[in-house]
Design an enzyme around this catalytic site. Sequence first.
Site, PDB file in Angstrom:
ATOM      1  N   LYS A  43      -4.407  75.589  22.779  1.00 17.78           N
ATOM      2  CA  LYS A  43      -4.593  74.384  21.971  1.00 17.78           C
ATOM      3  C   LYS A  43      -5.471  74.708  20.758  1.00 17.78           C
ATOM      4  O   LYS A  43      -6.638  75.062  20.908  1.00 17.78           O
ATOM      5  CB  LYS A  43      -5.270  73.270  22.765  1.00 17.78           C
ATOM      6  CG  LYS A  43      -5.301  71.926  21.979  1.00 17.78           C
ATOM      7  CD  LYS A  43      -6.259  70.921  22.576  1.00 17.78           C
ATOM      8  CE  LYS A  43      -7.657  71.064  22.028  1.00 17.78           C
ATOM      9  NZ  LYS A  43      -7.761  70.701  20.567  1.00 17.78           N
ATOM     10  N   GLU A  89     -17.430  81.005  24.519  1.00 20.15           N
ATOM     11  CA  GLU A  89     -18.118  81.503  23.327  1.00 20.15           C
ATOM     12  C   GLU A  89     -18.547  80.268  22.564  1.00 20.15           C
ATOM     13  O   GLU A  89     -17.729  79.566  21.981  1.00 20.15           O
ATOM     14  CB  GLU A  89     -17.186  82.393  22.504  1.00 20.15           C
ATOM     15  CG  GLU A  89     -17.929  83.256  21.487  1.00 20.15           C
ATOM     16  CD  GLU A  89     -17.967  82.615  20.119  1.00 20.15           C
ATOM     17  OE1 GLU A  89     -19.012  82.006  19.788  1.00 20.15           O
ATOM     18  OE2 GLU A  89     -16.978  82.713  19.386  1.00 20.15           O
ATOM     19  N   CYS A  93     -20.310  80.415  14.128  1.00 21.43           N
ATOM     20  CA  CYS A  93     -21.186  80.251  15.291  1.00 21.43           C
ATOM     21  C   CYS A  93     -22.328  81.252  15.296  1.00 21.43           C
ATOM     22  O   CYS A  93     -23.414  80.972  15.816  1.00 21.43           O
ATOM     23  CB  CYS A  93     -20.382  80.366  16.583  1.00 21.43           C
ATOM     24  SG  CYS A  93     -19.349  81.850  16.665  1.00 21.43           S
ATOM     25  N   GLU A 104     -27.981  73.659  15.906  1.00 22.13           N
ATOM     26  CA  GLU A 104     -26.923  74.293  15.116  1.00 22.13           C
ATOM     27  C   GLU A 104     -26.380  73.286  14.101  1.00 22.13           C
ATOM     28  O   GLU A 104     -25.852  72.234  14.466  1.00 22.13           O
ATOM     29  CB  GLU A 104     -25.796  74.783  16.019  1.00 22.13           C
ATOM     30  CG  GLU A 104     -24.729  75.544  15.274  1.00 22.13           C
ATOM     31  CD  GLU A 104     -23.632  76.068  16.178  1.00 22.13           C
ATOM     32  OE1 GLU A 104     -23.163  77.199  15.962  1.00 22.13           O
ATOM     33  OE2 GLU A 104     -23.236  75.336  17.103  1.00 22.13           O
TER      34      GLU A 104
END
Length: 480
Positions: A182, A256, A290, A387
């Site tokens: 997906k 991850e 990331c 983040e």
Amino acid sequence: MKFEYAPAPESTSIVNIKPSYDLFIDGKFVASKTGRKFETINPATEAVLAEITEASDADVDAAVKAARSAFKSWSKLPGTERAKYIYRIARIIQDRAREIAVLETLNNGKPIRESRDVDIPLVAAHFFHYAGWADKLEYAGMGPAPTPHGVVGQIIPWNFPMLMLAWKIAPALAAGNTVVLKPAETTSLTALLFAEICQQAELPDGVVNIVTGAGNTGRAIVNHPDINKIAFTGSTEVGRMIAQAAAGTNKKLTLELGGKAANIVFDDAPIAQTVEGIVNGIFFNQGHVCCAGSRLLVQESIHDELMALLYQRLDLLRVGDPLDKNTDVGAINSAAQLAKINELAASGDAEGAHRWSASCALPATGFWFPPTVFTNVSQAHRIAREEIFGPVLSVLTFRTPDEAIAKANNTPYGLSAGIWTEKGSRILEVASKLRAGVVWANTFNKFDPTSPFGGYKESGYGREGGRHGLEAYLVASKHD
């Protein structure tokens, strides 16, 4: 004298975007059992590019059944035969590289230079690399005769759509698994183009299935009882929910997740090279990375000199049309992500940090945020802890290596870090004490298909890339 760049737009004529896209199941594009659609846009202009199908639970079930059926024959193929298909996919990606790069930029908002020169070449390289592994699995460190898991469910993010697809699909196929993937709901177009590439490569039906949609589609994949393994790249929040859903089942899981990487600059660092590394570390791909070096730790004695040079460099960055070959910083991927960046940047203002933004004119339409630096930042500030996933750099200082290490490790994340110094002994000493899965020395954001990538703590577990990337897709055999 300031040089001006004439517009250098990349033509979009090579791309043929359909008005509407179906799901790719069992080697064919098929309509959803529910028929629901949603729009995907160009984040630089907000123009609608196409309608995408939202896969239902029944659609996901059909994709899993197709993958399970294909697994019976795909897993029994000799590694040399699987390698031929993977190699063929890699060659087609190279042949259609410009088309893929333009489509990636249109749907994602990243500069065409990055799509063309970084992302898509790496995509092809990953398929080439794992084509080479397909007949050498006994050397993967999983025993003399490792076996595939079976059907793998893969969920990828929007920041590197094709590259994350390659990281997931290439090792899975090399190991003998079949796939239900997906893509992110905002960047599905290149995954659907990859489905066409699978057809062009004559990959056996059902080996790769691509179902589009948002959170409910991903949830259906995670919860499906006939999926043997889940591989997810995305936010820590969603990763935590996936881990909870997989707990108590027999599903294998690799995650991850997010990061808040420290980029550590010592007083003996090569200053000009370091400035370029800082820029690449946080402003590459609009900071939608990331492992971005979003926390800059600078030794106090060189802080003022470094910051003066950094501000000069950032004022030269060109923000604008992602299809212009001169553009350095493209569009933010979505209105929702822009709102998150604005909210966290506002928290920096409210908590007493000093904001500096590059003096660039932002386009009137689309989603944009200027390259921004916060100084006077403490470790308690949200911009130093959370983040942001945007072009925002938080700057902190340190006096000693021990203080730098303590501040770098003062985060729930552990994905990456950078070290800038001319002393090799210092690199080795500091790197050994950083709790990060990847540590770059005198560079940043360098990737290679032969090198593993992954994190610690809330940045997830498991590795992607290289020999280590195969481990996630193999069941170890017993040694003789």
